[in-house]
Motif scaffolding. Structure first.
Motif, PDB file in Angstrom:
ATOM      1  N   ALA A  97       0.828  -1.209   0.000  1.00  8.93           N
ATOM      2  CA  ALA A  97       0.000   0.000   0.000  1.00  8.93           C
ATOM      3  C   ALA A  97       0.860   1.255   0.000  1.00  8.93           C
ATOM      4  O   ALA A  97       0.548   2.231  -0.697  1.00  8.93           O
ATOM      5  CB  ALA A  97      -0.926  -0.017   1.220  1.00  8.93           C
ATOM      6  N   LEU A  98       1.938   1.252   0.769  1.00  8.89           N
ATOM      7  CA  LEU A  98       2.810   2.423   0.838  1.00  8.89           C
ATOM      8  C   LEU A  98       3.559   2.646  -0.475  1.00  8.89           C
ATOM      9  O   LEU A  98       3.742   3.786  -0.909  1.00  8.89           O
ATOM     10  CB  LEU A  98       3.799   2.263   1.989  1.00  8.89           C
ATOM     11  CG  LEU A  98       3.212   2.461   3.386  1.00  8.89           C
ATOM     12  CD1 LEU A  98       4.201   2.015   4.453  1.00  8.89           C
ATOM     13  CD2 LEU A  98       2.838   3.918   3.607  1.00  8.89           C
ATOM     14  N   ARG A  99       3.990   1.568  -1.107  1.00  8.15           N
ATOM     15  CA  ARG A  99       4.781   1.712  -2.337  1.00  8.15           C
ATOM     16  C   ARG A  99       3.986   2.344  -3.479  1.00  8.15           C
ATOM     17  O   ARG A  99       4.585   2.831  -4.439  1.00  8.15           O
ATOM     18  CB  ARG A  99       5.357   0.356  -2.757  1.00  8.15           C
ATOM     19  CG  ARG A  99       6.521  -0.094  -1.875  1.00  8.15           C
ATOM     20  CD  ARG A  99       7.025  -1.479  -2.242  1.00  8.15           C
ATOM     21  NE  ARG A  99       8.059  -1.915  -1.331  1.00  8.15           N
ATOM     22  CZ  ARG A  99       9.367  -1.804  -1.557  1.00  8.15           C
ATOM     23  NH1 ARG A  99       9.803  -1.240  -2.676  1.00  8.15           N
ATOM     24  NH2 ARG A  99      10.246  -2.237  -0.680  1.00  8.15           N
ATOM     25  N   ARG A 100       2.678   2.333  -3.360  1.00  9.36           N
ATOM     26  CA  ARG A 100       1.867   3.003  -4.385  1.00  9.36           C
ATOM     27  C   ARG A 100       1.922   4.520  -4.248  1.00  9.36           C
ATOM     28  O   ARG A 100       1.470   5.239  -5.146  1.00  9.36           O
ATOM     29  CB  ARG A 100       0.419   2.507  -4.297  1.00  9.36           C
ATOM     30  CG  ARG A 100       0.228   1.076  -4.737  1.00  9.36           C
ATOM     31  CD  ARG A 100      -1.243   0.752  -4.947  1.00  9.36           C
ATOM     32  NE  ARG A 100      -1.948   0.580  -3.694  1.00  9.36           N
ATOM     33  CZ  ARG A 100      -2.080  -0.587  -3.060  1.00  9.36           C
ATOM     34  NH1 ARG A 100      -1.524  -1.681  -3.571  1.00  9.36           N
ATOM     35  NH2 ARG A 100      -2.755  -0.667  -1.939  1.00  9.36           N
ATOM     36  N   HIS A 101       2.475   5.021  -3.137  1.00  4.25           N
ATOM     37  CA  HIS A 101       2.480   6.465  -2.887  1.00  4.25           C
ATOM     38  C   HIS A 101       3.888   7.033  -2.703  1.00  4.25           C
ATOM     39  O   HIS A 101       4.022   8.207  -2.351  1.00  4.25           O
ATOM     40  CB  HIS A 101       1.654   6.773  -1.631  1.00  4.25           C
ATOM     41  CG  HIS A 101       0.229   6.330  -1.730  1.00  4.25           C
ATOM     42  ND1 HIS A 101      -0.738   7.068  -2.385  1.00  4.25           N
ATOM     43  CD2 HIS A 101      -0.392   5.219  -1.272  1.00  4.25           C
ATOM     44  CE1 HIS A 101      -1.890   6.432  -2.319  1.00  4.25           C
ATOM     45  NE2 HIS A 101      -1.709   5.314  -1.647  1.00  4.25           N
ATOM     46  N   VAL A 102       4.924   6.228  -2.933  1.00  4.84           N
ATOM     47  CA  VAL A 102       6.290   6.693  -2.708  1.00  4.84           C
ATOM     48  C   VAL A 102       7.132   6.503  -3.967  1.00  4.84           C
ATOM     49  O   VAL A 102       6.715   5.835  -4.916  1.00  4.84           O
ATOM     50  CB  VAL A 102       6.946   5.954  -1.516  1.00  4.84           C
ATOM     51  CG1 VAL A 102       6.147   6.178  -0.239  1.00  4.84           C
ATOM     52  CG2 VAL A 102       7.093   4.457  -1.802  1.00  4.84           C
ATOM     53  N   VAL A 103       8.304   7.103  -3.924  1.00  4.18           N
ATOM     54  CA  VAL A 103       9.226   6.995  -5.056  1.00  4.18           C
ATOM     55  C   VAL A 103      10.000   5.687  -4.998  1.00  4.18           C
ATOM     56  O   VAL A 103      10.251   5.042  -6.016  1.00  4.18           O
ATOM     57  CB  VAL A 103      10.203   8.196  -5.048  1.00  4.18           C
ATOM     58  CG1 VAL A 103      11.217   8.080  -6.173  1.00  4.18           C
ATOM     59  CG2 VAL A 103       9.428   9.504  -5.143  1.00  4.18           C
ATOM     60  N   ALA A 104      10.401   5.287  -3.801  1.00  2.00           N
ATOM     61  CA  ALA A 104      11.186   4.063  -3.630  1.00  2.00           C
ATOM     62  C   ALA A 104      11.022   3.560  -2.202  1.00  2.00           C
ATOM     63  O   ALA A 104      10.630   4.317  -1.301  1.00  2.00           O
ATOM     64  CB  ALA A 104      12.666   4.315  -3.939  1.00  2.00           C
ATOM     65  N   GLY A 105      11.326   2.288  -2.016  1.00  2.00           N
ATOM     66  CA  GLY A 105      11.274   1.702  -0.685  1.00  2.00           C
ATOM     67  C   GLY A 105      12.437   0.756  -0.478  1.00  2.00           C
ATOM     68  O   GLY A 105      12.958   0.174  -1.442  1.00  2.00           O
ATOM     69  N   SER A 119      11.030  -0.982   7.266  1.00  3.65           N
ATOM     70  CA  SER A 119      11.263  -0.435   5.930  1.00  3.65           C
ATOM     71  C   SER A 119      11.438   1.072   5.963  1.00  3.65           C
ATOM     72  O   SER A 119      10.969   1.750   6.882  1.00  3.65           O
ATOM     73  CB  SER A 119      10.098  -0.778   4.992  1.00  3.65           C
ATOM     74  OG  SER A 119      10.064  -2.157   4.716  1.00  3.65           O
ATOM     75  N   ALA A 120      12.135   1.561   4.952  1.00  3.50           N
ATOM     76  CA  ALA A 120      12.286   2.994   4.736  1.00  3.50           C
ATOM     77  C   ALA A 120      11.686   3.327   3.373  1.00  3.50           C
ATOM     78  O   ALA A 120      11.807   2.535   2.426  1.00  3.50           O
ATOM     79  CB  ALA A 120      13.752   3.395   4.780  1.00  3.50           C
ATOM     80  N   TYR A 121      11.061   4.502   3.278  1.00  5.42           N
ATOM     81  CA  TYR A 121      10.401   4.905   2.037  1.00  5.42           C
ATOM     82  C   TYR A 121      10.836   6.311   1.661  1.00  5.42           C
ATOM     83  O   TYR A 121      10.887   7.198   2.516  1.00  5.42           O
ATOM     84  CB  TYR A 121       8.882   4.846   2.192  1.00  5.42           C
ATOM     85  CG  TYR A 121       8.389   3.452   2.530  1.00  5.42           C
ATOM     86  CD1 TYR A 121       8.174   2.517   1.527  1.00  5.42           C
ATOM     87  CD2 TYR A 121       8.182   3.084   3.855  1.00  5.42           C
ATOM     88  CE1 TYR A 121       7.748   1.230   1.835  1.00  5.42           C
ATOM     89  CE2 TYR A 121       7.758   1.801   4.169  1.00  5.42           C
ATOM     90  CZ  TYR A 121       7.551   0.881   3.164  1.00  5.42           C
ATOM     91  OH  TYR A 121       7.138  -0.397   3.473  1.00  5.42           O
TER      92      TYR A 121
END
Length: 279
Positions: free
Chosen positions: A205-213, A234-236
């Motif tokens: 879910a988070l990766r849909r809103h960030v540049v990289a993870g 994890s870091a985003y």
């Protein structure tokens, strides 16, 4: 604006905090850095600028540093000094932090070494400009213990007592006891597996809103009395100002009683200033 000065000598080392495209000396005014060092300053390194501090070489030799950084209080002090300078610079300009205790014996060595890495620094600066890092940790929680005055600790299988003395436990009672133990173990495993799946959903879910993870190393069991187990660390890398989007993506998962989610940030993008920052 970049100010360049030449200082140092055989008895000093150049400690490098970070690299940026430019550096206004006014941003560095009042920064203590490491207490035993000189003023925190700017140093040209190719077409980029490093933020450095002259420190006593004897106090920052490899052997002395190993000893200092093995002490918890001293390590914390050094980390705070390093992070304080990096944070101040990053608040003004895009910044690539260097690892703790990056040192060179002399200014020219520092310039040469950093200049050789200029393409990497420029790529990192392009990647993080206008972006910040968020940390997300997910923990699996233990099943709540039964509460109330009637709750009793688990006991071993009952033993029958006769006039001749204690007898062996009945086979039925022993099997029931072992079944209860296996049942609790299976329940714990199911709870853990469910938390792992939920953690994967949080990450997706988070990766849909960030540049990289980036997935980071999981920490061991917590020692704070909660007996929680980390299942995601994890870091985003996100665009600056994406706070609400990230919070909204996580919110549905916070209702799950089997997990706990901790979010920290925004931070300087320490985890995304080198190649391989997505994984």
């Amino acid at each position: 604006m970049t100010a360049v000065t030449t200082r140092g000598g055989d008895d000093t080392a150049v400690y490098v905090f970070a690299v940026s495209r430019e550096c206004d000396p006014a941003v560095l005014e009042g920064l203590a850095g490491h207490g035993e060092g000189g003023p925190v300053r700017c140093l040209l390194a190719g077409s980029l600028t490093a933020v450095v501090q002259d420190v006593p070489a004897a106090g920052f030799s490899e052997s002395v540093l190993q000893q200092r950084l093995s002490d918890r209080e001293e390590l914390e002090r050094c980390v705070r000094a390093h992070h304080g300078v990096v944070t101040a610079l990053a608040a003004a300009v895009p910044t690539v932090p260097l690892p703790l205790a990056t040192l060179y014996l002399g200014e020219e060595r520092a310039r040469t070494a950093l200049g050789d890495r200029e393409p990497r620094f420029r790529a990192a600066l392009d990647r993080i400009t206008g972006r910040v890092e968020w940390g997300v940790k997910v923990y699996a929680l233990p099943e709540p213990a039964a509460a109330g005055p009637g709750t009793a600790p688990e006991r071993s299988a009952p033993v029958a007592v006769t006039a001749a003395g204690p007898a062996s436990p009945s086979p039925g009672a022993g099997r029931a006891y072992l079944d209860r133990i296996r049942g609790r173990q299976q329940a714990r495993q199911v709870r853990y597996d469910t938390a792992l799946r939920t953690a994967e959903e949080v990450d997706a879910a988070l990766r849909r809103h960030v540049v990289a993870g980036r997935r980071l190393r999981l920490h061991g069991p917590e020692t704070d009395g909660e007996r929680r187990t980390q299942v995601l660390n994890s870091a985003y890398l996100a665009e600056r100002g994406a706070d609400r989007e990230l919070a909204a993506a996580i919110e549905p998962f916070r209702r799950d009683p089997g997990i706990r989610i901790e979010v920290t940030g925004p931070w300087v993008p320490y985890s995304f200033t080198h190649e391989g920052g997505d994984g």
